[in-house]
Design a protein around this motif. Sequence first.
Motif, PDB file in Angstrom:
ATOM      1  N   ASP A 173     -31.261  25.960   1.534  1.00 28.84           N
ATOM      2  CA  ASP A 173     -31.835  27.271   1.203  1.00 28.84           C
ATOM      3  C   ASP A 173     -31.597  28.281   2.315  1.00 28.84           C
ATOM      4  OD1 ASP A 173     -33.407  26.542  -1.335  1.00 28.84           O
ATOM      5  OD2 ASP A 173     -34.110  25.035   0.092  1.00 28.84           O
ATOM      6  N   PHE A 174     -31.512  27.795   3.554  1.00 27.54           N
ATOM      7  CA  PHE A 174     -31.302  28.658   4.711  1.00 27.54           C
ATOM      8  C   PHE A 174     -30.246  28.010   5.607  1.00 27.54           C
ATOM      9  CE2 PHE A 174     -35.753  28.907   3.421  1.00 27.54           C
ATOM     10  CZ  PHE A 174     -35.944  30.276   3.253  1.00 27.54           C
ATOM     11  N   VAL A 175     -29.418  28.842   6.240  1.00 28.28           N
ATOM     12  CA  VAL A 175     -28.438  28.348   7.212  1.00 28.28           C
ATOM     13  C   VAL A 175     -28.673  29.080   8.521  1.00 28.28           C
ATOM     14  CG1 VAL A 175     -25.997  28.119   7.806  1.00 28.28           C
ATOM     15  CG2 VAL A 175     -26.735  27.804   5.428  1.00 28.28           C
ATOM     16  N   LEU A 176     -28.885  28.311   9.591  1.00 27.36           N
ATOM     17  CA  LEU A 176     -29.123  28.864  10.921  1.00 27.36           C
ATOM     18  C   LEU A 176     -27.885  28.595  11.768  1.00 27.36           C
ATOM     19  CD1 LEU A 176     -32.735  27.442  11.316  1.00 27.36           C
ATOM     20  CD2 LEU A 176     -32.129  29.799  10.723  1.00 27.36           C
ATOM     21  N   LEU A 177     -27.256  29.651  12.255  1.00 27.59           N
ATOM     22  CA  LEU A 177     -26.015  29.516  13.020  1.00 27.59           C
ATOM     23  C   LEU A 177     -26.325  29.279  14.490  1.00 27.59           C
ATOM     24  CD1 LEU A 177     -22.924  29.634  13.041  1.00 27.59           C
ATOM     25  CD2 LEU A 177     -23.096  32.119  13.328  1.00 27.59           C
ATOM     26  N   ASN A 178     -25.939  28.118  14.982  1.00 26.89           N
ATOM     27  CA  ASN A 178     -26.196  27.743  16.378  1.00 26.89           C
ATOM     28  C   ASN A 178     -24.867  27.474  17.076  1.00 26.89           C
ATOM     29  OD1 ASN A 178     -27.623  26.979  18.709  1.00 26.89           O
ATOM     30  ND2 ASN A 178     -27.649  24.836  18.084  1.00 26.89           N
ATOM     31  N   ASP A 179     -24.081  28.537  17.217  1.00 20.44           N
ATOM     32  CA  ASP A 179     -22.730  28.401  17.765  1.00 20.44           C
ATOM     33  C   ASP A 179     -22.639  28.746  19.244  1.00 20.44           C
ATOM     34  OD1 ASP A 179     -23.176  31.111  17.637  1.00 20.44           O
ATOM     35  OD2 ASP A 179     -21.437  31.555  16.360  1.00 20.44           O
ATOM     36  N   GLY A 180     -23.809  28.916  19.896  1.00 24.00           N
ATOM     37  CA  GLY A 180     -23.814  29.246  21.317  1.00 24.00           C
ATOM     38  C   GLY A 180     -23.602  30.712  21.594  1.00 24.00           C
ATOM     39  N   VAL A 181     -23.353  31.496  20.566  1.00 26.53           N
ATOM     40  CA  VAL A 181     -23.131  32.944  20.706  1.00 26.53           C
ATOM     41  C   VAL A 181     -24.211  33.713  19.944  1.00 26.53           C
ATOM     42  CG1 VAL A 181     -21.545  34.858  20.289  1.00 26.53           C
ATOM     43  CG2 VAL A 181     -20.643  32.607  20.943  1.00 26.53           C
ATOM     44  N   SER A 182     -24.444  33.327  18.706  1.00 23.80           N
ATOM     45  CA  SER A 182     -25.424  34.008  17.866  1.00 23.80           C
ATOM     46  C   SER A 182     -26.843  33.752  18.385  1.00 23.80           C
ATOM     47  CB  SER A 182     -25.324  33.509  16.423  1.00 23.80           C
ATOM     48  OG  SER A 182     -24.005  33.644  15.945  1.00 23.80           O
ATOM     49  N   ASP A 183     -27.671  34.786  18.318  1.00 27.28           N
ATOM     50  CA  ASP A 183     -29.063  34.689  18.773  1.00 27.28           C
ATOM     51  C   ASP A 183     -29.892  33.979  17.706  1.00 27.28           C
ATOM     52  OD1 ASP A 183     -31.525  34.997  19.920  1.00 27.28           O
ATOM     53  OD2 ASP A 183     -31.432  37.183  20.098  1.00 27.28           O
ATOM     54  N   LEU A 184     -30.556  32.908  18.099  1.00 23.35           N
ATOM     55  CA  LEU A 184     -31.365  32.156  17.143  1.00 23.35           C
ATOM     56  C   LEU A 184     -32.694  32.829  16.836  1.00 23.35           C
ATOM     57  CD1 LEU A 184     -30.804  28.456  18.266  1.00 23.35           C
ATOM     58  CD2 LEU A 184     -30.426  29.360  15.963  1.00 23.35           C
ATOM     59  N   ALA A 185     -33.251  33.575  17.793  1.00 23.84           N
ATOM     60  CA  ALA A 185     -34.603  34.130  17.620  1.00 23.84           C
ATOM     61  C   ALA A 185     -34.752  34.956  16.339  1.00 23.84           C
ATOM     62  CB  ALA A 185     -35.009  34.939  18.847  1.00 23.84           C
ATOM     63  N   PRO A 186     -33.871  35.937  16.074  1.00 23.91           N
ATOM     64  CA  PRO A 186     -34.041  36.709  14.832  1.00 23.91           C
ATOM     65  C   PRO A 186     -33.823  35.861  13.574  1.00 23.91           C
ATOM     66  CG  PRO A 186     -32.012  37.364  15.962  1.00 23.91           C
ATOM     67  CD  PRO A 186     -32.787  36.491  16.910  1.00 23.91           C
ATOM     68  N   GLN A 187     -32.985  34.831  13.682  1.00 25.82           N
ATOM     69  CA  GLN A 187     -32.778  33.941  12.531  1.00 25.82           C
ATOM     70  C   GLN A 187     -34.062  33.150  12.231  1.00 25.82           C
ATOM     71  OE1 GLN A 187     -28.829  31.836  12.342  1.00 25.82           O
ATOM     72  NE2 GLN A 187     -28.646  32.539  14.442  1.00 25.82           N
ATOM     73  N   LEU A 188     -34.738  32.717  13.294  1.00 24.68           N
ATOM     74  CA  LEU A 188     -35.995  31.987  13.106  1.00 24.68           C
ATOM     75  C   LEU A 188     -37.092  32.921  12.611  1.00 24.68           C
ATOM     76  CD1 LEU A 188     -35.969  29.646  16.242  1.00 24.68           C
ATOM     77  CD2 LEU A 188     -35.240  29.139  13.916  1.00 24.68           C
ATOM     78  N   ASP A 189     -37.099  34.160  13.128  1.00 26.55           N
ATOM     79  CA  ASP A 189     -38.050  35.165  12.626  1.00 26.55           C
ATOM     80  C   ASP A 189     -37.897  35.327  11.124  1.00 26.55           C
ATOM     81  OD1 ASP A 189     -38.863  35.624  15.230  1.00 26.55           O
ATOM     82  OD2 ASP A 189     -37.790  37.523  15.450  1.00 26.55           O
ATOM     83  N   SER A 190     -36.664  35.517  10.694  1.00 25.49           N
ATOM     84  CA  SER A 190     -36.376  35.738   9.280  1.00 25.49           C
ATOM     85  C   SER A 190     -36.777  34.531   8.435  1.00 25.49           C
ATOM     86  CB  SER A 190     -34.883  36.041   9.107  1.00 25.49           C
ATOM     87  OG  SER A 190     -34.556  36.193   7.751  1.00 25.49           O
ATOM     88  N   LEU A 191     -36.490  33.331   8.952  1.00 21.97           N
ATOM     89  CA  LEU A 191     -36.839  32.099   8.241  1.00 21.97           C
ATOM     90  C   LEU A 191     -38.344  32.005   8.019  1.00 21.97           C
ATOM     91  CD1 LEU A 191     -36.160  29.198   7.188  1.00 21.97           C
ATOM     92  CD2 LEU A 191     -36.449  28.428   9.559  1.00 21.97           C
ATOM     93  N   LEU A 192     -39.106  32.186   9.080  1.00 19.25           N
ATOM     94  CA  LEU A 192     -40.561  32.039   8.972  1.00 19.25           C
ATOM     95  C   LEU A 192     -41.190  33.145   8.133  1.00 19.25           C
ATOM     96  CD1 LEU A 192     -41.499  30.810  12.564  1.00 19.25           C
ATOM     97  CD2 LEU A 192     -41.398  29.490  10.456  1.00 19.25           C
ATOM     98  N   ILE A 193     -40.649  34.358   8.251  1.00 18.31           N
ATOM     99  CA  ILE A 193     -41.162  35.451   7.413  1.00 18.31           C
ATOM    100  C   ILE A 193     -40.902  35.147   5.941  1.00 18.31           C
ATOM    101  CG2 ILE A 193     -40.786  37.872   6.784  1.00 18.31           C
ATOM    102  CD1 ILE A 193     -40.373  38.400   9.827  1.00 18.31           C
ATOM    103  N   SER A 194     -39.721  34.601   5.646  1.00 13.75           N
ATOM    104  CA  SER A 194     -39.399  34.247   4.259  1.00 13.75           C
ATOM    105  C   SER A 194     -40.338  33.176   3.720  1.00 13.75           C
ATOM    106  CB  SER A 194     -37.959  33.726   4.159  1.00 13.75           C
ATOM    107  OG  SER A 194     -37.033  34.736   4.477  1.00 13.75           O
ATOM    108  N   LEU A 195     -40.718  32.245   4.578  1.00 17.75           N
ATOM    109  CA  LEU A 195     -41.527  31.096   4.127  1.00 17.75           C
ATOM    110  C   LEU A 195     -43.020  31.383   4.114  1.00 17.75           C
ATOM    111  CD1 LEU A 195     -39.630  28.217   5.992  1.00 17.75           C
ATOM    112  CD2 LEU A 195     -39.625  28.661   3.529  1.00 17.75           C
ATOM    113  N   VAL A 196     -43.525  31.995   5.176  1.00 18.78           N
ATOM    114  CA  VAL A 196     -44.979  32.162   5.291  1.00 18.78           C
ATOM    115  C   VAL A 196     -45.422  33.587   5.600  1.00 18.78           C
ATOM    116  CG1 VAL A 196     -45.406  29.752   5.921  1.00 18.78           C
ATOM    117  CG2 VAL A 196     -44.941  31.417   7.709  1.00 18.78           C
ATOM    118  N   GLY A 197     -44.451  34.508   5.678  1.00 21.05           N
ATOM    119  CA  GLY A 197     -44.823  35.909   5.850  1.00 21.05           C
ATOM    120  C   GLY A 197     -45.102  36.347   7.275  1.00 21.05           C
ATOM    121  N   ARG A 198     -44.838  35.472   8.266  1.00 19.18           N
ATOM    122  CA  ARG A 198     -45.033  35.858   9.660  1.00 19.18           C
ATOM    123  C   ARG A 198     -44.111  35.057  10.577  1.00 19.18           C
ATOM    124  NH1 ARG A 198     -49.682  32.698   8.252  1.00 19.18           N
ATOM    125  NH2 ARG A 198     -50.288  31.145   9.796  1.00 19.18           N
TER     126      ARG A 198
END
Length: 201
Positions: A172-197
């Motif tokens: 349902d979600f793909v998190l790119l962990n290639d050593g270049v892309s920032d994970l923080a906004p991806q995790l923000d988006s994931l958690l907001i999608s799931l629980v709204g925060r």
Amino acid sequence: MIRLGITGGIGSGKSYVSRLLAERGMPLYDTDSEAKRIIAAHPSVRRELRLLLGDGVYDSGGGLNKPLLASYLFASEENARRINSIIHPYVFEDFQRWAEVRRQEGCPLVGMECAILFESGFHHGVDKVAMVYAPVGLRVRRAMERDKATEAQVRARMAVQMDEEEKRLRSDFVLLNDGVSDLAPQLDSLLISLVGRKELV
């Protein structure tokens, strides 16, 4: 309560991503560590592994003979299937019990970290799946450094896992962990999608 499966191939960084989510307050069930606990302690698992691999699968002190188990497990897909058919039902049952306790505690989201989420059928026990993705060359390098393994050993282990592209399509979600892309906004988006925060704590 939402149950999130977190998966990804060897060297993708799924454990790192899982730890980041745990730091944001998500209770985490690590199937690797829990499976090791169950293999060591569950009498039915111990009995079935002895029947399959002989008494030598446990040492004189009762500890698991990890090299023996690993050499059998990674020798072929059929061997892996046999081992997994013994262990996985007990791990799945343990996760269900663990998640129910978290639900009763009022947790809005829990995570299950599992490298072989789809292969094991554990995806049937979660509501959503997040896949941690990294290019194969980077995954090989990470796994070689982490496990002190050769490239051939790492690629052999990769070969018994599901194709990464198939995992991507089924997640349902793909998190790119290639050593270049920032994970923080991806995790923000994931958690907001799931629980709204962004944080659970």
